[in-house]
Design an enzyme around this catalytic site. Sequence first.
Site, PDB file in Angstrom:
ATOM      1  N   TYR A  25     156.879  52.029 -17.059  1.00 24.59           N
ATOM      2  CA  TYR A  25     156.992  53.851 -15.702  1.00 24.59           C
ATOM      3  C   TYR A  25     155.600  53.015 -15.286  1.00 24.59           C
ATOM      4  O   TYR A  25     155.475  53.195 -14.383  1.00 24.59           O
ATOM      5  CB  TYR A  25     156.655  53.735 -17.548  1.00 24.59           C
TER       6      TYR A  25
ATOM      7  N   THR B 170     161.271  67.903  -5.063  1.00 21.36           N
ATOM      8  CA  THR B 170     162.318  66.911  -5.959  1.00 21.36           C
ATOM      9  C   THR B 170     162.614  66.687  -7.269  1.00 21.36           C
ATOM     10  O   THR B 170     161.059  67.535  -7.880  1.00 21.36           O
ATOM     11  CB  THR B 170     162.427  65.820  -5.820  1.00 21.36           C
TER      12      THR B 170
ATOM     13  N   GLY C 264     159.613  71.988 -15.595  1.00 20.61           N
ATOM     14  CA  GLY C 264     158.521  71.293 -15.932  1.00 20.61           C
ATOM     15  C   GLY C 264     158.069  71.387 -14.461  1.00 20.61           C
ATOM     16  O   GLY C 264     157.796  72.671 -14.707  1.00 20.61           O
TER      17      GLY C 264
END
Length: 325
Positions: free
Chosen positions: A203, A43, A48
Site C-alpha cells: 500500500y 474516481t 468516503g
Amino acid sequence: MGCCICALFWIILAAVGWKIYLKLRTKKTDSYTCLNGKTAIVTGANTGIGYVTALDFACRGARVILGCRNKEKAEEACEKIKKETGNDNVVYKLLNMTSLQSVRDFAKDINENEDRLDILVNNAGAGGLGNHVTEDGLQITIQVNHLSGFLLTHLLIEKLKKSAPSRIVNVSSIGAKFAKINIDALNMFPQDVGPARADTRLYGVSKLCNIYFTTELAKKLDGSGVTVNALHPGAVLTDIFRRMPKLMKTIVMAFAKPYFKTPEEGARTSIHVATSRSVQHITGQLFDNCQQIELYDSAKDAEIAKKLWTKSEELVKLKREEKIK
C-alpha cells in the site's frame, strides 16, 4: 481494580484530547471558487472522501462525474448529492480500477461525450487487497492505487489540455513517506514478511507511486495549462480497508474511531488542491492539511521517477500515440 479504572480514565482522556487536537489542527480550504460551467471527475466517489469531494464540487455548480465500480452504490450517491445540492448535473459512469479495459471504456466515454474536463481527481484506492492478480496480470494493489489512475490520466490528458486551465489531483498517503520502490519488483507481492505486513508495505509503495507520477507528470505538462499535485488526506475513517480479514478490520476500526478524521475533514485537502485560487499556478507538489509541504525524502529521486514512468507505461501497455511526451 483502582489502578485499572485510573488507567482507563487516562486512556479515555488521551483519546478525547487527541480528537480535540485533530479538530483544531484540521484546516479548511480558503477556496470559494464557483465551478459553474466546469466538469469534474472523481474516481471512487460513492463513499468516503471521494463522495464528500464530489458533493462539494456539485455544491459549487460543476457537472460532476462519479467514476465507480459499484453501480447501485454510485447511483445512490448521485441521488443523495442531487438532493442535497439541488444540482441535477451529477452522473455515474462505470469505472472498475481492477480492469484496464474498464479504464479504457470509461475514458472513451468521456472523450466522446463530454465537452470539457476541468478537474480530474484520482481518488480511488484500496488497502488490504492481499496477494491477488487482476485479469490484466497485475498485482491488484498496484493496479488499483497507481496503474489504473496512471492510464486514465494519459487517456484523458488531451481533454484536460483543451479545457485548460485544468487540474489533476492525485490522492496519496503519508504511507508513501516510509515506502521504498523496487522497480523490478513493482508488480510483485512481498514474500519476505507475513501477509499483513506485505499488504501494508505494498500500500505504501502504491502511494509513493502516486507522488512520483505527480512530479514526473508535472514536468511533462509544463506550459500546457494543466497542473498536477498530490496530497495526503490525513488518517481518515473510511471503508478503504473494507476488504481486510474480519479480525484485522475490527482491530483497525476500533483504534481508528477515536483518532482518525471524518471523511468531511479528510476531503478538505482534495477540495483545496482542486479549487483554491492559491494553488492555480502550483504543480508537481505535495499537500497536507490544505498546505503545501516538502516532498517526502522517499519521493525525491528523479531517476526512480523516470524509471517508474517507463515501467508503468509498459505494465498498462500504453500505445505510442497515447504516451505523454
